[in-house]
Design a protein around this motif. Structure first.
Motif, mmCIF file in Angstrom:
data_model
loop_
_atom_site.group_PDB
_atom_site.id
_atom_site.type_symbol
_atom_site.label_atom_id
_atom_site.label_comp_id
_atom_site.label_asym_id
_atom_site.label_seq_id
_atom_site.Cartn_x
_atom_site.Cartn_y
_atom_site.Cartn_z
ATOM 1 N N CYS A 30 -35.466 70.257 -20.325
ATOM 2 C CA CYS A 30 -36.139 68.572 -21.326
ATOM 3 C C CYS A 30 -37.674 68.143 -20.681
ATOM 4 O O CYS A 30 -38.290 67.635 -20.939
ATOM 5 C CB CYS A 30 -34.837 67.970 -20.947
ATOM 6 N N GLN A 47 -41.626 68.161 -22.584
ATOM 7 C CA GLN A 47 -41.952 66.796 -22.653
ATOM 8 C C GLN A 47 -43.630 67.161 -21.555
ATOM 9 O O GLN A 47 -44.649 65.756 -21.904
ATOM 10 C CB GLN A 47 -41.688 65.921 -22.467
ATOM 11 N N GLY A 61 -38.597 61.041 -25.368
ATOM 12 C CA GLY A 61 -40.364 61.609 -25.522
ATOM 13 C C GLY A 61 -41.119 61.110 -23.868
ATOM 14 O O GLY A 61 -40.488 60.420 -23.865
ATOM 15 N N PRO A 62 -42.345 61.550 -24.507
ATOM 16 C CA PRO A 62 -42.443 61.081 -22.661
ATOM 17 C C PRO A 62 -42.922 59.930 -22.996
ATOM 18 O O PRO A 62 -43.378 59.210 -21.435
ATOM 19 C CB PRO A 62 -44.107 61.962 -22.709
ATOM 20 N N THR A 63 -42.894 58.571 -23.387
ATOM 21 C CA THR A 63 -43.237 57.470 -23.387
ATOM 22 C C THR A 63 -42.294 56.557 -23.241
ATOM 23 O O THR A 63 -42.246 55.181 -23.352
ATOM 24 C CB THR A 63 -44.236 57.806 -24.556
ATOM 25 N N ASP A 64 -40.777 57.365 -23.766
ATOM 26 C CA ASP A 64 -39.359 56.892 -24.099
ATOM 27 C C ASP A 64 -39.031 56.310 -22.409
ATOM 28 O O ASP A 64 -39.916 56.407 -21.896
ATOM 29 C CB ASP A 64 -38.614 58.001 -24.180
#
Length: 229
Positions: free
Chosen positions: A152, A156, A226-229
């Motif tokens: 995961c 990302q 997502g990468p910014t979560d």
């Protein structure tokens, strides 16, 4: 050919290094080093304090409890080979993870930090609830969770620092190394499964059950992030 005692030592070494108690810490290290914008935004002190809290609650306290249980004769070894001996260690682990999750609930931290703790708690409860029916492999469960987390994170864009070189050739090589980490963890899972099978600790069904459960729970927990979560 390896002598039997050398092979046995190797099997025990693999079991120690991949003991499920370490997995939340391993996944945490992968997350912090992945280069995700959500985690890069935190100052370094946050990573240190979070990792210290995780190490205390998910590793140190459960290990101290295991050592105490062994001293009291409640378990025969730190690997807890007997199904009947696993209820207390699982309960302690669940309480520690649950307490950590509760303490972090109001801090509004990135899900990349908190979801693995929740997923780990679910997996411990999974093993505890099914203990009357099957001695699911906690080692395989941990490796399944580690595999899912690695996949995961890579999905990302995680490159774990290997893609940050100044030249294109080195960058491509770094990306290739990062891509190779996912199948590498899968191969390591196979090695762990083979080692646990060789030691007679679990049946093939218990090992496959554990790895599949870890992959499913951690995968579902992190897949939508997502990468910014």
């Amino acid at each position: 050919m390896f002598r039997a005692e050398v092979l046995d030592r190797g099997v025990k070494g693999i079991a120690l290094v991949t003991h499920p108690v370490w997995m939340p810490l391993y996944i945490n290290g992968l997350a912090w080093s992945a280069g995700l914008p959500a985690l890069e935004a935190y100052p370094p002190t946050v990573s240190w304090w979070f990792t210290a809290a995780l190490a205390l609650m998910a590793v140190v306290l459960p290990l101290l409890a295991l050592l105490w249980m062994k001293r009291m004769g409640m378990i025969s070894s730190l690997e807890v080979p007997e199904a009947g001996q696993r209820r207390s260690p699982y309960t302690v682990q669940a309480l520690c993870l649950g307490a950590l999750w509760w303490m972090l609930a109001d801090l509004n931290l990135s899900p990349w930090l908190t979801r693995p703790i929740l997923c780990s708690l679910i997996l411990v409860l999974w093993a505890l609830i099914l203990l009357e029916r099957t001695k699911v492999s906690a080692h395989a469960m941990g490796m399944g969770a580690l595999t899912a987390a690695t996949a995961c994170l890579y999905r990302q864009g995680a490159d774990w620092g290997w893609g940050d070189e100044s030249t294109a050739g080195l960058m491509n090589g770094g990306v290739a190394l990062a891509a190779g980490l996912v199948p590498g963890v899968v191969l390591l899972s196979g090695l762990v499964v083979a080692a646990r099978l060789h030691s007679g600790a679990h049946t093939p069904a218990e090992l496959l059950h554990g790895w599949g459960a870890g992959l499913l729970v951690m995968g579902l927990g992190l897949l939508g992030l997502g990468p910014t979560d």
